[in-house]
Design a protein around this motif. Sequence first.
Motif, PDB file in Angstrom:
ATOM      1  N   UNK A  68       0.833  -1.196   0.000  1.00 53.45           N
ATOM      2  CA  UNK A  68       0.000   0.000   0.000  1.00 53.45           C
ATOM      3  C   UNK A  68       0.873   1.254   0.000  1.00 53.45           C
ATOM      4  N   UNK A  69       0.379   2.318  -0.623  1.00 51.32           N
ATOM      5  CA  UNK A  69       1.086   3.603  -0.667  1.00 51.32           C
ATOM      6  C   UNK A  69       0.315   4.605   0.172  1.00 51.32           C
ATOM      7  N   UNK A  70       0.768   4.817   1.412  1.00 52.52           N
ATOM      8  CA  UNK A  70       0.064   5.705   2.324  1.00 52.52           C
ATOM      9  C   UNK A  70       0.980   6.789   2.868  1.00 52.52           C
ATOM     10  N   UNK A  71       0.467   7.983   2.888  1.00 48.70           N
ATOM     11  CA  UNK A  71       1.094   9.055   3.654  1.00 48.70           C
ATOM     12  C   UNK A  71       0.056   9.477   4.679  1.00 48.70           C
ATOM     13  N   UNK A  72       0.277   9.091   5.927  1.00 44.39           N
ATOM     14  CA  UNK A  72      -0.736   9.292   6.948  1.00 44.39           C
ATOM     15  C   UNK A  72      -0.991  10.779   7.180  1.00 44.39           C
ATOM     16  N   UNK A  73      -2.235  11.169   7.031  1.00 42.48           N
ATOM     17  CA  UNK A  73      -2.681  12.537   7.293  1.00 42.48           C
ATOM     18  C   UNK A  73      -3.182  12.587   8.728  1.00 42.48           C
ATOM     19  N   UNK A  74      -2.461  13.283   9.578  1.00 50.33           N
ATOM     20  CA  UNK A  74      -2.798  13.304  11.006  1.00 50.33           C
ATOM     21  C   UNK A  74      -4.153  13.946  11.284  1.00 50.33           C
ATOM     22  N   UNK A  75      -4.666  14.711  10.328  1.00 58.63           N
ATOM     23  CA  UNK A  75      -5.962  15.356  10.544  1.00 58.63           C
ATOM     24  C   UNK A  75      -7.131  14.430  10.215  1.00 58.63           C
ATOM     25  N   UNK A  76      -6.846  13.261   9.607  1.00 57.41           N
ATOM     26  CA  UNK A  76      -7.927  12.369   9.171  1.00 57.41           C
ATOM     27  C   UNK A  76      -8.775  11.887  10.342  1.00 57.41           C
ATOM     28  N   UNK A  77      -8.130  11.559  11.460  1.00 59.09           N
ATOM     29  CA  UNK A  77      -8.883  11.074  12.616  1.00 59.09           C
ATOM     30  C   UNK A  77      -9.753  12.173  13.188  1.00 59.09           C
ATOM     31  N   UNK A  78      -9.211  13.361  13.297  1.00 55.35           N
ATOM     32  CA  UNK A  78      -9.989  14.490  13.825  1.00 55.35           C
ATOM     33  C   UNK A  78     -11.224  14.758  12.964  1.00 55.35           C
ATOM     34  N   UNK A  79     -11.035  14.711  11.638  1.00 50.27           N
ATOM     35  CA  UNK A  79     -12.162  14.926  10.720  1.00 50.27           C
ATOM     36  C   UNK A  79     -13.202  13.820  10.855  1.00 50.27           C
ATOM     37  N   UNK A  80     -12.734  12.583  11.025  1.00 55.90           N
ATOM     38  CA  UNK A  80     -13.656  11.457  11.157  1.00 55.90           C
ATOM     39  C   UNK A  80     -14.461  11.560  12.447  1.00 55.90           C
ATOM     40  N   UNK A  81     -13.796  11.916  13.524  1.00 59.81           N
ATOM     41  CA  UNK A  81     -14.497  12.064  14.801  1.00 59.81           C
ATOM     42  C   UNK A  81     -15.581  13.140  14.688  1.00 59.81           C
ATOM     43  N   UNK A  82     -15.237  14.245  14.052  1.00 55.11           N
ATOM     44  CA  UNK A  82     -16.220  15.321  13.847  1.00 55.11           C
ATOM     45  C   UNK A  82     -17.378  14.817  12.982  1.00 55.11           C
ATOM     46  N   UNK A  83     -17.074  14.050  11.960  1.00 58.19           N
ATOM     47  CA  UNK A  83     -18.106  13.519  11.066  1.00 58.19           C
ATOM     48  C   UNK A  83     -19.060  12.600  11.825  1.00 58.19           C
ATOM     49  N   UNK A  84     -18.497  11.726  12.654  1.00 52.35           N
ATOM     50  CA  UNK A  84     -19.328  10.782  13.401  1.00 52.35           C
ATOM     51  C   UNK A  84     -20.201  11.502  14.431  1.00 52.35           C
ATOM     52  N   UNK A  85     -19.593  12.420  15.164  1.00 49.22           N
ATOM     53  CA  UNK A  85     -20.340  13.112  16.214  1.00 49.22           C
ATOM     54  C   UNK A  85     -21.450  13.989  15.662  1.00 49.22           C
ATOM     55  N   UNK A  86     -21.261  14.495  14.469  1.00 48.33           N
ATOM     56  CA  UNK A  86     -22.244  15.408  13.882  1.00 48.33           C
ATOM     57  C   UNK A  86     -23.102  14.740  12.811  1.00 48.33           C
ATOM     58  N   UNK A  87     -23.036  13.434  12.740  1.00 48.26           N
ATOM     59  CA  UNK A  87     -23.789  12.701  11.737  1.00 48.26           C
ATOM     60  C   UNK A  87     -25.278  12.763  12.025  1.00 48.26           C
ATOM     61  N   UNK A  88     -26.077  13.143  10.997  1.00 47.38           N
ATOM     62  CA  UNK A  88     -27.525  13.092  11.174  1.00 47.38           C
ATOM     63  C   UNK A  88     -28.016  11.685  10.825  1.00 47.38           C
TER      64      UNK A  88
END
Length: 397
Positions: free
Chosen positions: A195-215
């Motif tokens: 796999x070719x990954x460059x880990x974006x440290x903001x991805x988790x923060x964005x996901x948490x926000x997405x889950x918490x604010x999910x309608x």
Amino acid sequence: MSLLFIQGGSRWKFDGEGNIYTDSNFNDNVWKRYRKLDDELVVLLRKEQKIYSKKEASEKFNKFDDSKMKYIATPDLYKPWRNAFNLAIRKEIMDTVDHAVKNSDRVIIRSLGNIYTNTALNSALKYDKPFLVEVTGFSRETLWYHSMRGKIVSIYKELQYKRLIKKADYASYVTKEALQKRYSGPKNKLGCSDVELKIDTSALEKRIHKIKNKDAEKFILGTAAFLDVKWKGQKYVIKAIADLKNKGITGIEYQLIGSGTGKKLIRYAKKLGVENEVKVIGALPHSEVWKWYDSIDVYVQPSFSEGLCRSIVEAMSRACPIICSDVGGNYELIEKDFLFQKAKSSEISKLINLLSNNKEVLLKQAERNFKTAKDFDKEVLDRKRNTFYKEWVSNGK
């Protein structure tokens, strides 16, 4: 010095202006890893017959830069299927592969088990060329779930795979242990995902926000896989969604990306009455795949066979909660409670229902998967891989 890379699964794609493309398995970052090993990289793949418009090709596939690398396009022995019985096409393929190996200094053979890669290995032995095998999946399962013809030859091909891999001095496996247990042999081994990954440290923060604010309006599942092969198992996710709908559980959408038409899956969704819940997007260039991972709520991999699934690792790097079949090396990636038996739509529906109604579970899985994905960061894997491949190059001189 010239390095030949050969793989029999992917196909060259061409547009009307002569530009060359590959599917999402390969992109320029992948090619860079091989170009570092030798002065010249030559890539041999089979050729897709269809000619795309430039617009469609650029939107769906990854462009191949033939100013930096050379390419060889062979006929496709497996599509249309009648080509498999054409002795002239078979001979042309074997002669082309043999000539390419003869004129290279070393060879990387990715995914044994087809006429292209098997011929390359035998030719490398014949011409005493250093070669390295990349082991990416399980031969028997892939063929068994592919078609009736696959079932007929699956045992023979499995035994052939095991016999051929023992002839290699160097092999790179995409799993830590799963593939190595089945296909042992080479004395020099590496367990390293491709796999070719460059880990974006903001991805988790964005996901948490997405889950918490999910309608509660729509819960989106997604799978990235070939659309027209049965063994990827998407129909069982569709069945699970239909079962949930029949129980009054709605608001679930299933998005599918990948090469192919998906026509059979669309017909199946209509048959079950969930055509509005199933959205076939089709192929996307790799840059767009990352945005797609961020747009879905849960990633699902229902395959009947995998080595170490690249799409799962990519989804993990975007902090996706994930459910997947308990095949291949998937157990190396995902917690046991979020694995399901292949083709068991009842187990899939239970997990979908659990995740769609429990933000705490989603958050826990997002954090856990993102943490695991850090082990697959490009810099970490590149160091392991480069050391091993350079050792191979050095010893093969």
